[in-house]
Design an enzyme around this catalytic site. Structure first.
Site, PDB file in Angstrom:
ATOM      1  N   SER A 244     -21.433  18.560 -46.929  1.00 30.20           N
ATOM      2  CA  SER A 244     -21.033  19.338 -45.880  1.00 30.20           C
ATOM      3  C   SER A 244     -19.897  18.756 -44.938  1.00 30.20           C
ATOM      4  O   SER A 244     -19.094  18.034 -45.415  1.00 30.20           O
ATOM      5  CB  SER A 244     -21.929  20.122 -44.959  1.00 30.20           C
ATOM      6  OG  SER A 244     -21.661  21.236 -44.332  1.00 30.20           O
ATOM      7  N   ASP A 313     -24.569  39.029 -64.172  1.00 30.03           N
ATOM      8  CA  ASP A 313     -25.478  38.237 -64.415  1.00 30.03           C
ATOM      9  C   ASP A 313     -25.252  37.925 -65.908  1.00 30.03           C
ATOM     10  O   ASP A 313     -25.659  36.367 -66.274  1.00 30.03           O
ATOM     11  CB  ASP A 313     -26.891  38.632 -64.071  1.00 30.03           C
ATOM     12  CG  ASP A 313     -27.901  37.898 -64.301  1.00 30.03           C
ATOM     13  OD1 ASP A 313     -27.622  36.743 -64.321  1.00 30.03           O
ATOM     14  OD2 ASP A 313     -29.302  38.219 -64.355  1.00 30.03           O
ATOM     15  N   ASP A 316     -22.853  35.005 -68.649  1.00 29.35           N
ATOM     16  CA  ASP A 316     -23.044  33.886 -69.358  1.00 29.35           C
ATOM     17  C   ASP A 316     -24.163  33.808 -70.626  1.00 29.35           C
ATOM     18  O   ASP A 316     -24.268  32.831 -71.062  1.00 29.35           O
ATOM     19  CB  ASP A 316     -23.437  32.680 -68.275  1.00 29.35           C
ATOM     20  CG  ASP A 316     -24.896  33.346 -67.445  1.00 29.35           C
ATOM     21  OD1 ASP A 316     -25.633  34.323 -67.966  1.00 29.35           O
ATOM     22  OD2 ASP A 316     -25.302  32.752 -66.390  1.00 29.35           O
ATOM     23  N   ASP A 320     -30.573  35.761 -65.942  1.00 31.41           N
ATOM     24  CA  ASP A 320     -31.476  34.547 -65.061  1.00 31.41           C
ATOM     25  C   ASP A 320     -31.137  34.725 -63.738  1.00 31.41           C
ATOM     26  O   ASP A 320     -31.641  33.788 -62.916  1.00 31.41           O
ATOM     27  CB  ASP A 320     -31.094  33.152 -65.608  1.00 31.41           C
ATOM     28  CG  ASP A 320     -29.683  32.854 -65.411  1.00 31.41           C
ATOM     29  OD1 ASP A 320     -28.748  33.618 -65.037  1.00 31.41           O
ATOM     30  OD2 ASP A 320     -29.414  31.702 -65.897  1.00 31.41           O
ATOM     31  N   ASP A 486     -21.441  28.913 -52.627  1.00 33.29           N
ATOM     32  CA  ASP A 486     -21.616  28.516 -51.306  1.00 33.29           C
ATOM     33  C   ASP A 486     -21.010  29.638 -50.186  1.00 33.29           C
ATOM     34  O   ASP A 486     -20.007  30.270 -50.384  1.00 33.29           O
ATOM     35  CB  ASP A 486     -20.876  27.288 -50.991  1.00 33.29           C
ATOM     36  CG  ASP A 486     -20.945  26.357 -49.724  1.00 33.29           C
ATOM     37  OD1 ASP A 486     -21.196  26.948 -48.726  1.00 33.29           O
ATOM     38  OD2 ASP A 486     -20.892  25.206 -49.982  1.00 33.29           O
ATOM     39  N   HIS A 524     -24.983  27.134 -49.817  1.00 29.94           N
ATOM     40  CA  HIS A 524     -25.017  25.782 -48.754  1.00 29.94           C
ATOM     41  C   HIS A 524     -26.108  25.175 -48.664  1.00 29.94           C
ATOM     42  O   HIS A 524     -26.801  25.258 -47.576  1.00 29.94           O
ATOM     43  CB  HIS A 524     -24.193  26.037 -47.640  1.00 29.94           C
ATOM     44  CG  HIS A 524     -23.566  25.281 -47.004  1.00 29.94           C
ATOM     45  ND1 HIS A 524     -22.286  24.466 -47.675  1.00 29.94           N
ATOM     46  CD2 HIS A 524     -23.690  24.447 -45.860  1.00 29.94           C
ATOM     47  CE1 HIS A 524     -21.794  23.426 -46.906  1.00 29.94           C
ATOM     48  NE2 HIS A 524     -22.762  23.387 -45.659  1.00 29.94           N
TER      49      HIS A 524
END
Length: 915
Positions: A244, A313, A316, A320, A486, A524
């Site tokens: 960070s 979702d 890909d 999951d 993030d 984050h």
């Protein structure tokens, strides 16, 4: 990174004393030119680093370095207490440094897991008498491995980073670097506060410059002097780790002082620091303008997040709860926002978003482009947040949200949006230096009279210089990592910086010295996937042995999904599920860079195609698909509920992942591998839809004599049967289809369910198949249950379509008997079903007339929101029994599963196709 509090310290020795007495040996060694790990700048150290061996030619692996024996101290720990270092011995302006405490910590001390070490605490005095001192911590292990690690800070700092923490995002069981023998150090960034979101320190120029990066160099100089004083020699290697703000610290250091460190890890770096804060203010203005018209409560925010997950979702290949194919998902932004809009754009409650709230989502999502001025190093934008690609700002996987009120405080508090709180502090204390300033009146795109101040602050605090050539030229290695979800520091700013580095130093140099990993689902330090991997060992092996990291495996450390793994992919690649095997094992994923149209479907036929099959109401049917127009027509070929030839037509609407909405009572059509189609057709009566499955290729038997050898088998059968009253019940049993086309069903005499096939079973049905050329299916005739096998006579009781999927037979028995019972039975061979065989993501349709996502991963079954553990080959081979959570039994055949629920509130049958 969350700062760690310092240990209790002993009182300082009376009056500061020069370090000369302690450093005598160090002076002698320095004069001889010993040590490594970067230059000094101290009066008692060499003015430049000792000569290093020539860097290996590009493509050559350097010889592994000799590992020095563990070093031991040359002076007592307590001898360091009270010593001082003059300002002239520190390479940046200060008032000098003083050790305020030096405590020998024993390996046997209660609760100490760090081994024996000398705990040093001290301060570096400012030049400006009104500025606060830098507090630093240095830890010197008794058994030193010859290396040092500097830790970066977090937030607005103000708390001491004491160097005892573990490696951030390291393996959960990994010891802290101090316990592994590293000398470690950190500081508080040059001011003290009880909160890492307190920006008041920035009203002092020296404190702001220290926080911007100068404290890092000052602390490093003092720490290296202490290392030399304690061990009598310099380190062989020096590393910097930061997350960070600490990631920004790591990058700022090698941009400004490239000769001091051999390797650096920068996690989720706040490198475009000023751009991030300007973006924070822009988000605040979108949320709180017009009395908070754009503010979203938790319910609305969760609605956005659920809609995104539902749409993206599976892009890909795996259901999951991780959006891995971020860039394909980004192509669905407009469709997602349109689906969320309230009628007329006016707020209508928690089920939709008003136009003002949609504008807020766009502000969070979009980059902030500075067209009238530039930040340091020519930066003209701040990356947006991936709110429409999986980032979470509400719910259990994050602690940062959009606040609890539509009108913020001044100053903003924890009741307000987390993004705005830090932006508000930045405007008040970094830029305007007016604690009462209303940050909502500050325009990030046109700061007006504050423009010059913004650019000045940017030059002090940002870490965006893309020219890392000086660091790379001396063999420096950099590992960057950023979560694509993030919610605090935009990963898109880091992506922008990475691309600028590659453009500046060249692709070859970047490939030799830089690794950048992006992690789907990672926020984050939050999110649905938080990686654990040994980044420190990877960096060391690269620096010291020339072994560059490639595609490491990261373990998820989130409590609810702890232990699952994914490949850690180098940008721009992302982990794509291979289509089979456990969803929780990295070996079943490949790092790919493809970005396709998420609405495209590779299994959609290339030309107009007819599928043959049936539905759970026992109706035999055909589905015609025109891929050019996505028009469909369902034709009923045989039914006990409506006339043969009845048709239903409409147009499919793509939803992504080969699924399409239809006009059939809410049925979702899904095209699957091997020419399988699932969907539904509006019921003959009662509303809703009857779930269907159909096949591009089917087995027929037009020859004389009829031969069934290619499809003859002993199988399990799972399905649903509805009585004349409409009540639905699951069906489970064994079935044998013989070479002559005769069949026999058997059900356990006690349970009425699955059993090992036995020709002498007592609960039985018998009959034979006869191919109907006109319909392209087999008529099913039922014969006496007590007689022998026969292919004549009997009563017509339904039909059978035998799909061919990859050459494998998938029989579908459509029941329409003389008693008015209707239903469907799927066959799957009665042989061992091994965990992993059926793994994948599915679209399931139920006998209740609804659709849901489903997934099988090893012994785990997910049906919609319900989950259960599977026990394979129970009670018979080829059947998997699901336990608590979704009790029932499952069979699988060539990408199609049938799940028969135990009696209760759940749908009697779920039929799923893998896509």
């Amino acid at each position: 990174m969350q700062p760690q509090g310092p240990r209790a310290a002993v009182p300082p020795a009376p009056g500061p004393r020069p370090w000369g007495a302690v450093l005598g040996l160090g002076l002698l060694l320095a004069a001889c030119g010993g040590g490594g790990g970067g230059g000094g700048g101290f009066a008692f150290l060499p003015s430049s680093p000792p000569a290093a061996a020539p860097a290996p030619a590009p493509g050559d692996a350097p010889a592994p370095p000799a590992s020095p024996p563990a070093a031991t101290p040359t002076v007592d720990c307590a001898a360091l207490a009270g010593r001082s270092l003059p300002a002239s011995a520190i390479s940046l302006p200060t008032g000098g440094a003083t050790v305020t405490a030096a405590v020998a910590v024993s390996a046997s001390d209660p609760a100490n897991t760090l081994g024996a070490y000398c705990q040093v605490r001290g301060s570096i005095q400012p030049v400006d008498a009104s500025a606060q001192a830098i507090q630093f911590a240095v830890n010197l292990p008794l058994a030193w491995n010859g290396k040092t690690i500097q830790f970066g800070g977090g937030g607005f700092n103000g708390r001491l980073i004491d160097g005892t923490e573990p490696v951030r995002f390291g393996p959960p069981d990994q010891a802290a670097p101090l316990a592994m023998g590293y000398a470690t150090y950190g500081d508080d960034s040059g001011h003290q506060s009880s909160s890492i979101t307190d920006g008041r320190f920035a009203t002092n120029d020296e404190q702001l410059a220290n926080y911007g990066g100068l404290t890092l160099k000052k602390t490093r100089d003092v720490a290296q002097a202490l290392v030399l004083a304690y061990y009598g020699r310099k380190p062989t290697k020096a590393y910097f780790l930061g997350t960070s703000t600490g990631g920004r610290d790591a990058l700022a250091y090698i941009q400004r002082w490239p000769a001091d460190y051999d390797g650096v890890i920068a996690n989720e770096p706040a490198l475009n620091y000023s751009g991030t804060r300007l973006s924070n203010v822009a988000v605040g203005r979108a949320l709180y303008a017009n009395g908070g018209a754009g503010w979203m409560n938790v319910a609305k925010t969760l609605l956005v997040q659920r809609t995104v997950l539902q749409a993206c979702d599976r892009l890909d290949g795996a259901a999951d709860s991780i959006v891995s194919n971020v860039e394909s998902c980004r192509q669905l932004n407009s469709a997602i926002l349109a689906s969320l809009r309230c009628p007329g754009g006016t707020d209508a409650g928690d089920t939709c978003l008003s136009d003002a709230q949609l504008a807020t989502v766009r502000t969070i999502e979009s980059p902030l482009v500075f067209s009238s001025y530039a930040l340091a190093n020519g930066v003209t934008q701040a990356g947006g947040y991936n709110l429409l690609e999986g980032a979470l700002v509400a719910g259990p996987y994050t602690t940062r949200d959009l606040g609890t009120r539509p009108v913020p405080g001044n100053p903003a508090t924890s009741a307000d949006a987390n993004m705005y709180v830090t932006g508000d502090q930045w405007v008040k204390f970094f830029v305007t230096r007016d604690a009462t300033f209303d940050s909502l009146t500050f325009d990030p795109l046109a700061p007006g009279a504050f423009t010059s101040r913004v650019t000045t602050v940017s030059a002090l605090s940002d870490a965006t210089d893309p020219n890392l050539a000086p660091f790379f030229a001396r063999g420096g290695k950099l590992i960057m990592l950023h979560g694509l979800a993030d919610e605090v520091i935009s990963p898109n700013s880091t992506i922008d910086y990475y691309n600028r580095v590659v453009a500046t130093v060249g692709a070859a140099s970047a490939a030799q010295s830089l690794r950048f990993y992006t992690v789907p689902g990672m926020g984050h330090g939050t999110g649905v996937f938080i990686p654990g991997w040994d980044s420190l060992s990877a960096l060391e092996s690269w620096v010291e042995k020339g072994l560059a990291p490639a595609t490491p495996v990261a373990m998820d450390t989130v409590a609810g999904s702890y232990g699952r793994t994914r490949p850690l992919c180098q940008f721009p690649a992302w982990p794509k599920y291979r289509g089979s095997g456990s969803l929780d094992a990295s070996v079943n994923y490949s790092c790919v860079s493809e970005v396709g149209n998420p609405l495209a479907c590779q299994y959609l036929p290339a030309s107009a195609t007819t599928y043959k099959g049936g539905n759970m109401a026992g109706e035999e049917l055909r589905v015609q698909i025109d891929p050019a127009t996505l028009a469909y027509t369902v034709t009923i070929d045989a039914s006990s509920q409506r006339a043969a030839g009845t048709q239903r037509s409409g147009t499919l609407v793509p939803q992504g992942q080969c699924s399409y909405t239809s006009g059939e009572g809410g049925a979702l059509f899904t095209f699957a591998p091997g020419g399988v189609l699932s969907g539904g057709v509006t019921r003959a009566a009662g509303g809703g839809f009857a779930s269907l499955v159909a096949f591009q290729t089917t087995f027929d038997n037009r020859a004389t004599p009829a031969v069934f050898n290619p499809v003859a088998a002993i199988s399990n059968a799972a399905g649903v049967q509805q009585t004349g009253s409409g009540a639905a019940a699951g069906y489970a049993g064994a079935v044998r289809l013989r070479n002559a086309g005769t069949f026999q069903y058997c059900r356990d005499a006690t349970t009425g369910g699955f059993m090992v096939y036995d020709a002498n079973c007592t609960q039985t049905e018998k009959g034979y198949l006869a191919f109907n050329t006109a319909r392209g299916a087999f008529d099913v005739y039922t014969t006496s249950p007590t007689g022998g096998a026969t292919t004549t006579g009997g009563t017509l009781s339904g039909s059978m379509v035998i799909g061919l999927v990859g050459g494998a037979a998938v029989p579908l028995h459509l029941v329409r008997d003389a008693s008015g019972n209707v239903g469907m039975r799927l066959h799957a061979t009665q042989q061992s079903l091994i965990a992993g065989t059926a793994d994948g993501s599915y679209i399931a349709a139920s006998s209740n007339g609804d659709n849901r996502d489903a997934a099988i991963a090893g012994t785990s079954l997910q049906l919609g929101s319900a989950s259960a553990t599977l026990a394979f080959d129970a009670p018979v081979p080829g059947v998997a029994t699901a336990g608590t959570g979704r009790p029932g039994k499952l069979i699988y055949n060539s990408g199609v599963f049938a799940f028969v629920a135990d009696p209760g509130a759940n749908a009697a049958l779920e039929l799923g196709v893998r896509h």
